[in-house]
Design a protein around this motif. Structure first.
Motif, PDB file in Angstrom:
ATOM      1  N   ASP A   1      -0.587  -9.018 -16.198  1.00 53.65           N
ATOM      2  CA  ASP A   1      -1.376  -7.853 -15.781  1.00 53.65           C
ATOM      3  C   ASP A   1      -1.980  -7.999 -14.383  1.00 53.65           C
ATOM      4  N   GLN A   2      -1.432  -8.915 -13.575  1.00 52.16           N
ATOM      5  CA  GLN A   2      -1.928  -9.098 -12.213  1.00 52.16           C
ATOM      6  C   GLN A   2      -1.322  -8.057 -11.281  1.00 52.16           C
ATOM      7  N   ILE A   3      -2.011  -7.810 -10.160  1.00 48.47           N
ATOM      8  CA  ILE A   3      -1.508  -6.892  -9.142  1.00 48.47           C
ATOM      9  C   ILE A   3      -0.772  -7.718  -8.096  1.00 48.47           C
ATOM     10  N   GLU A   4       0.474  -7.394  -7.877  1.00 50.90           N
ATOM     11  CA  GLU A   4       1.266  -8.012  -6.833  1.00 50.90           C
ATOM     12  C   GLU A   4       1.701  -6.911  -5.876  1.00 50.90           C
ATOM     13  N   ALA A   5       2.402  -7.275  -4.824  1.00 51.42           N
ATOM     14  CA  ALA A   5       2.897  -6.270  -3.887  1.00 51.42           C
ATOM     15  C   ALA A   5       4.203  -6.751  -3.306  1.00 51.42           C
ATOM     16  N   GLU A   6       5.026  -5.816  -2.885  1.00 51.15           N
ATOM     17  CA  GLU A   6       6.304  -6.179  -2.277  1.00 51.15           C
ATOM     18  C   GLU A   6       6.666  -5.169  -1.194  1.00 51.15           C
TER      19      GLU A   6
ATOM     20  N   THR B   1     -10.729  -4.164  -9.012  1.00 52.30           N
ATOM     21  CA  THR B   1     -10.135  -4.824 -10.167  1.00 52.30           C
ATOM     22  C   THR B   1      -8.901  -5.591  -9.729  1.00 52.30           C
ATOM     23  N   ASP B   2      -8.653  -6.727 -10.385  1.00 48.82           N
ATOM     24  CA  ASP B   2      -7.425  -7.474 -10.131  1.00 48.82           C
ATOM     25  C   ASP B   2      -6.428  -7.302 -11.277  1.00 48.82           C
TER      26      ASP B   2
ATOM     27  N   ILE C   1       4.219  -1.692   2.248  1.00 49.99           N
ATOM     28  CA  ILE C   1       3.757  -2.651   1.245  1.00 49.99           C
ATOM     29  C   ILE C   1       3.245  -1.851   0.054  1.00 49.99           C
ATOM     30  N   VAL C   2       3.901  -2.073  -1.096  1.00 47.05           N
ATOM     31  CA  VAL C   2       3.630  -1.277  -2.289  1.00 47.05           C
ATOM     32  C   VAL C   2       3.186  -2.191  -3.431  1.00 47.05           C
ATOM     33  N   PRO C   3       2.035  -1.910  -4.046  1.00 44.63           N
ATOM     34  CA  PRO C   3       1.585  -2.685  -5.203  1.00 44.63           C
ATOM     35  C   PRO C   3       2.546  -2.516  -6.370  1.00 44.63           C
ATOM     36  N   MET C   4       2.732  -3.612  -7.112  1.00 42.92           N
ATOM     37  CA  MET C   4       3.601  -3.630  -8.283  1.00 42.92           C
ATOM     38  C   MET C   4       2.916  -4.436  -9.383  1.00 42.92           C
TER      39      MET C   4
ATOM     40  N   ILE D   1      -5.465  -5.435  -3.878  1.00 45.76           N
ATOM     41  CA  ILE D   1      -6.428  -5.319  -4.971  1.00 45.76           C
ATOM     42  C   ILE D   1      -6.479  -3.865  -5.438  1.00 45.76           C
ATOM     43  N   GLY D   2      -6.909  -3.653  -6.667  1.00 43.61           N
ATOM     44  CA  GLY D   2      -6.988  -2.306  -7.207  1.00 43.61           C
ATOM     45  C   GLY D   2      -8.404  -1.777  -7.275  1.00 43.61           C
ATOM     46  N   PHE D   3      -8.505  -0.464  -7.477  1.00 43.26           N
ATOM     47  CA  PHE D   3      -9.761   0.218  -7.775  1.00 43.26           C
ATOM     48  C   PHE D   3      -9.607   0.845  -9.150  1.00 43.26           C
ATOM     49  N   ASP D   4     -10.627   0.703  -9.995  1.00 43.15           N
ATOM     50  CA  ASP D   4     -10.558   1.291 -11.326  1.00 43.15           C
ATOM     51  C   ASP D   4     -11.110   2.726 -11.325  1.00 43.15           C
ATOM     52  N   VAL D   5     -11.197   3.338 -12.495  1.00 43.95           N
ATOM     53  CA  VAL D   5     -11.642   4.735 -12.584  1.00 43.95           C
ATOM     54  C   VAL D   5     -13.090   4.940 -12.150  1.00 43.95           C
ATOM     55  N   ASP D   6     -13.865   3.861 -12.091  1.00 40.31           N
ATOM     56  CA  ASP D   6     -15.256   3.952 -11.643  1.00 40.31           C
ATOM     57  C   ASP D   6     -15.398   3.609 -10.166  1.00 40.31           C
TER      58      ASP D   6
END
Length: 136
Positions: free
Chosen positions: A96-101, A34-35, A88-91, A25-30
Motif C-alpha cells: 500500500d505504499q506510494i511509488e512513482a514512475e 499520507t504515505d 512523473i506519475v504516482p503508482m 506523497i499523497g493527500f487524503d480526503v482531509d
C-alpha cells in the motif's frame, strides 16, 4: 533565496511515517499527508531545498506532524530511469505504499496526467529526475 521551489508546510495524518526529501506523497480526503496509496486522493513531492516556505503556523512541538511539500518551481524527485519530457506519475507500490514512475509524453492519458506530480526537465548526476512541479 538559494532553493529552487516554493513549498508549504502540510500536516500529516496519524498513520503517515517519515517522508524522504524528493519522495512522492499523497493527500487524503482531509487534506493531510499520507504515505498510503489507499488513502491518497491527490499527490505531491516533498521539497528538497525550498527557496521559500509558507504555512509555517504550527508550534515547535508540532514539528513531527508537518512536512514541506513543493507547490511550484523545480524539485528533485526520487524516480530513476527518466528522460527529459517524461511525466512523473504516482503508482501503487507494495504494501500500500506510494511509488512513482516516468511516463512518456506520447503515452500520457488524461487520467494519468491528472495524477502527475511533475514533468522531467533534466536528469541529475545521481540519476534522479529534476521536475517542474505540477499541481492539480
Amino acid at each position: 533565496a538559494r532553493g529552487t521551489d516554493y513549498a508549504e508546510y502540510e500536516y500529516k495524518n496519524a498513520t503517515c511515517g517519515t517522508i524522504a526529501k524528493g519522495q512522492v506523497i499523497g493527500f487524503d480526503v482531509d487534506g493531510l499527508l499520507t504515505d498510503k496509496w489507499s488513502q491518497a486522493i491527490s499527490f505531491g513531492i516533498k521539497s528538497t531545498e525550498p527557496a521559500y516556505v509558507g504555512g509555517d503556523q504550527w508550534d515547535e512541538q508540532d514539528r513531527q506532524s508537518v512536512d514541506r511539500i513543493a507547490y511550484s518551481g523545480k524539485v528533485p524527485v526520487n524516480v530513476m530511469y527518466c528522460e527529459p519530457g517524461d511525466y512523473i506519475v504516482p503508482m501503487e507500490g507494495a504494501d500500500d505504499q506510494i511509488e512513482a514512475e516516468p511516463v512518456l509524453a506520447e503515452t500520457m492519458t488524461f487520467e494519468l496526467y491528472r495524477k502527475a506530480v511533475g514533468r522531467v526537465r533534466s536528469v541529475l548526476p545521481d540519476g534522479r529526475a529534476l521536475v517542474a512541479v505540477i499541481v492539480h
